[in-house]
Motif scaffolding. Sequence first.
Motif, PDB file in Angstrom:
ATOM      1  N   TYR A 237      -4.207  12.888  14.743  1.00 11.82           N
ATOM      2  CA  TYR A 237      -4.913  11.691  15.168  1.00 11.82           C
ATOM      3  C   TYR A 237      -4.538  10.533  14.256  1.00 11.82           C
ATOM      4  N   HIS A 238      -4.784   9.313  14.733  1.00 16.10           N
ATOM      5  CA  HIS A 238      -4.518   8.118  13.942  1.00 16.10           C
ATOM      6  C   HIS A 238      -5.844   7.642  13.368  1.00 16.10           C
TER       7      HIS A 238
ATOM      8  N   ARG B 164     -13.183   1.576   4.650  1.00 15.27           N
ATOM      9  CA  ARG B 164     -13.380   1.191   3.249  1.00 15.27           C
ATOM     10  C   ARG B 164     -12.133   0.538   2.654  1.00 15.27           C
ATOM     11  N   THR B 165     -10.964   1.151   2.875  1.00 19.01           N
ATOM     12  CA  THR B 165      -9.744   0.670   2.221  1.00 19.01           C
ATOM     13  C   THR B 165      -8.789  -0.066   3.157  1.00 19.01           C
ATOM     14  N   GLY B 166      -8.967   0.129   4.468  1.00 15.85           N
ATOM     15  CA  GLY B 166      -8.041  -0.460   5.421  1.00 15.85           C
ATOM     16  C   GLY B 166      -6.784   0.366   5.618  1.00 15.85           C
ATOM     17  N   ARG B 167      -6.621   1.408   4.794  1.00 19.89           N
ATOM     18  CA  ARG B 167      -5.447   2.279   4.925  1.00 19.89           C
ATOM     19  C   ARG B 167      -5.492   2.956   6.295  1.00 19.89           C
ATOM     20  N   GLU B 168      -4.321   3.117   6.884  1.00 21.32           N
ATOM     21  CA  GLU B 168      -4.257   3.833   8.156  1.00 21.32           C
ATOM     22  C   GLU B 168      -3.032   4.730   8.177  1.00 21.32           C
ATOM     23  N   GLY B 169      -3.080   5.697   9.064  1.00 18.28           N
ATOM     24  CA  GLY B 169      -1.979   6.630   9.188  1.00 18.28           C
ATOM     25  C   GLY B 169      -2.307   7.724  10.174  1.00 18.28           C
ATOM     26  N   ASP B 170      -1.467   8.734  10.186  1.00 14.81           N
ATOM     27  CA  ASP B 170      -1.663   9.878  11.070  1.00 14.81           C
ATOM     28  C   ASP B 170      -2.020  11.082  10.211  1.00 14.81           C
ATOM     29  N   TRP B 171      -2.903  11.916  10.728  1.00 12.22           N
ATOM     30  CA  TRP B 171      -3.375  13.074   9.987  1.00 12.22           C
ATOM     31  C   TRP B 171      -3.673  14.183  10.978  1.00 12.22           C
TER      32      TRP B 171
ATOM     33  N   PRO C 175       0.263  25.230  15.146  1.00 13.00           N
ATOM     34  CA  PRO C 175       0.182  24.865  13.728  1.00 13.00           C
ATOM     35  C   PRO C 175       1.468  24.190  13.247  1.00 13.00           C
ATOM     36  N   VAL C 176       1.292  23.254  12.314  1.00  8.40           N
ATOM     37  CA  VAL C 176       2.402  22.530  11.707  1.00  8.40           C
ATOM     38  C   VAL C 176       2.144  22.477  10.206  1.00  8.40           C
ATOM     39  N   MET C 177       3.194  22.709   9.428  1.00  6.14           N
ATOM     40  CA  MET C 177       3.057  22.557   7.984  1.00  6.14           C
ATOM     41  C   MET C 177       2.998  21.065   7.658  1.00  6.14           C
ATOM     42  N   TRP C 178       2.010  20.694   6.863  1.00  4.28           N
ATOM     43  CA  TRP C 178       1.873  19.338   6.335  1.00  4.28           C
ATOM     44  C   TRP C 178       2.127  19.463   4.843  1.00  4.28           C
ATOM     45  N   GLY C 179       3.172  18.822   4.368  1.00  4.75           N
ATOM     46  CA  GLY C 179       3.579  19.031   2.991  1.00  4.75           C
ATOM     47  C   GLY C 179       4.053  20.472   2.860  1.00  4.75           C
ATOM     48  N   ASP C 180       3.899  21.026   1.676  1.00  7.60           N
ATOM     49  CA  ASP C 180       4.373  22.407   1.508  1.00  7.60           C
ATOM     50  C   ASP C 180       3.258  23.427   1.429  1.00  7.60           C
ATOM     51  N   SER C 181       1.983  23.003   1.676  1.00  9.41           N
ATOM     52  CA  SER C 181       0.919  23.998   1.536  1.00  9.41           C
ATOM     53  C   SER C 181      -0.246  23.866   2.500  1.00  9.41           C
ATOM     54  N   ILE C 182      -0.224  22.912   3.414  1.00  6.84           N
ATOM     55  CA  ILE C 182      -1.325  22.746   4.354  1.00  6.84           C
ATOM     56  C   ILE C 182      -0.828  23.049   5.766  1.00  6.84           C
ATOM     57  N   ILE C 183      -1.614  23.840   6.497  1.00  5.90           N
ATOM     58  CA  ILE C 183      -1.329  24.114   7.906  1.00  5.90           C
ATOM     59  C   ILE C 183      -2.292  23.258   8.721  1.00  5.90           C
TER      60      ILE C 183
ATOM     61  N   MET D 105       0.842  -1.177   0.000  1.00  6.91           N
ATOM     62  CA  MET D 105       0.000   0.000   0.000  1.00  6.91           C
ATOM     63  C   MET D 105       0.893   1.248   0.000  1.00  6.91           C
ATOM     64  N   ALA D 106       0.578   2.205  -0.828  1.00  9.18           N
ATOM     65  CA  ALA D 106       1.379   3.426  -0.931  1.00  9.18           C
ATOM     66  C   ALA D 106       1.254   4.264   0.333  1.00  9.18           C
ATOM     67  N   GLU D 107       2.364   4.890   0.708  1.00  6.26           N
ATOM     68  CA  GLU D 107       2.352   5.776   1.870  1.00  6.26           C
ATOM     69  C   GLU D 107       1.837   7.147   1.483  1.00  6.26           C
ATOM     70  N   LEU D 108       1.242   7.825   2.461  1.00  5.72           N
ATOM     71  CA  LEU D 108       0.783   9.194   2.222  1.00  5.72           C
ATOM     72  C   LEU D 108       1.965  10.100   1.937  1.00  5.72           C
ATOM     73  N   LYS D 109       1.802  10.961   0.960  1.00  8.32           N
ATOM     74  CA  LYS D 109       2.874  11.900   0.621  1.00  8.32           C
ATOM     75  C   LYS D 109       2.815  13.145   1.501  1.00  8.32           C
ATOM     76  N   THR D 110       1.628  13.474   1.991  1.00 10.64           N
ATOM     77  CA  THR D 110       1.473  14.662   2.828  1.00 10.64           C
ATOM     78  C   THR D 110       1.760  14.287   4.275  1.00 10.64           C
ATOM     79  N   ARG D 111       2.862  14.839   4.770  1.00 12.86           N
ATOM     80  CA  ARG D 111       3.316  14.545   6.136  1.00 12.86           C
ATOM     81  C   ARG D 111       3.717  15.847   6.820  1.00 12.86           C
ATOM     82  N   PRO D 112       3.787  15.819   8.162  1.00  8.90           N
ATOM     83  CA  PRO D 112       4.255  17.019   8.857  1.00  8.90           C
ATOM     84  C   PRO D 112       5.699  17.331   8.478  1.00  8.90           C
ATOM     85  N   THR D 113       6.005  18.618   8.387  1.00 10.46           N
ATOM     86  CA  THR D 113       7.360  19.052   8.057  1.00 10.46           C
ATOM     87  C   THR D 113       7.833  20.050   9.103  1.00 10.46           C
TER      88      THR D 113
END
Length: 139
Positions: A57-58, A63-70, A44-52, A1-9
């Motif tokens: 939360y985990h 639907r997909t079984g995908r999990e992660g932090d957001w 606030p934390v930048m997620w990727g280069d354009s989201i604050i 399963m592909a990892e999320l590209k949008t992560r805290p920076t």
Amino acid sequence: MAELKTRPTDSDVTAYVDAIEDEVRREDCRTLLAMMRRVTGAEPVMWGDSIIGFGEYHYRSPRTGREGDWFETGFASRKANIALYIMPGLEPYAEILDRLGKHKTGVGCVYLKRLSDVDPAVLEELVATAVAALRAEQG
């Protein structure tokens, strides 16, 4: 399963907001920063280069079984508008959205041209209610 590209920076939130060319949009984003800090109690934390994003939360998608932090809530200044991210979606908040003012919606986003188009108390209610529901769901 592909990892999320949008992560805290470690990118600087203030520098991101200060670089917004449109003066009104820049001030709107500063207002959102203050409101979301107050509502979430999180910095606030930048997620990727354009989201604050605020808080974290985990999740696990039923639907997909995908999990992660957001992030719990957040926003981004886009070309045409400001995108507000309401997790995990807008469906439970139809009544609040009816009172918000001029906006458009996606599955989990509220799109605003200007903060002056909406009632600030209703916007804060939307964010606070969504974050409280998410936190209650997380236990």
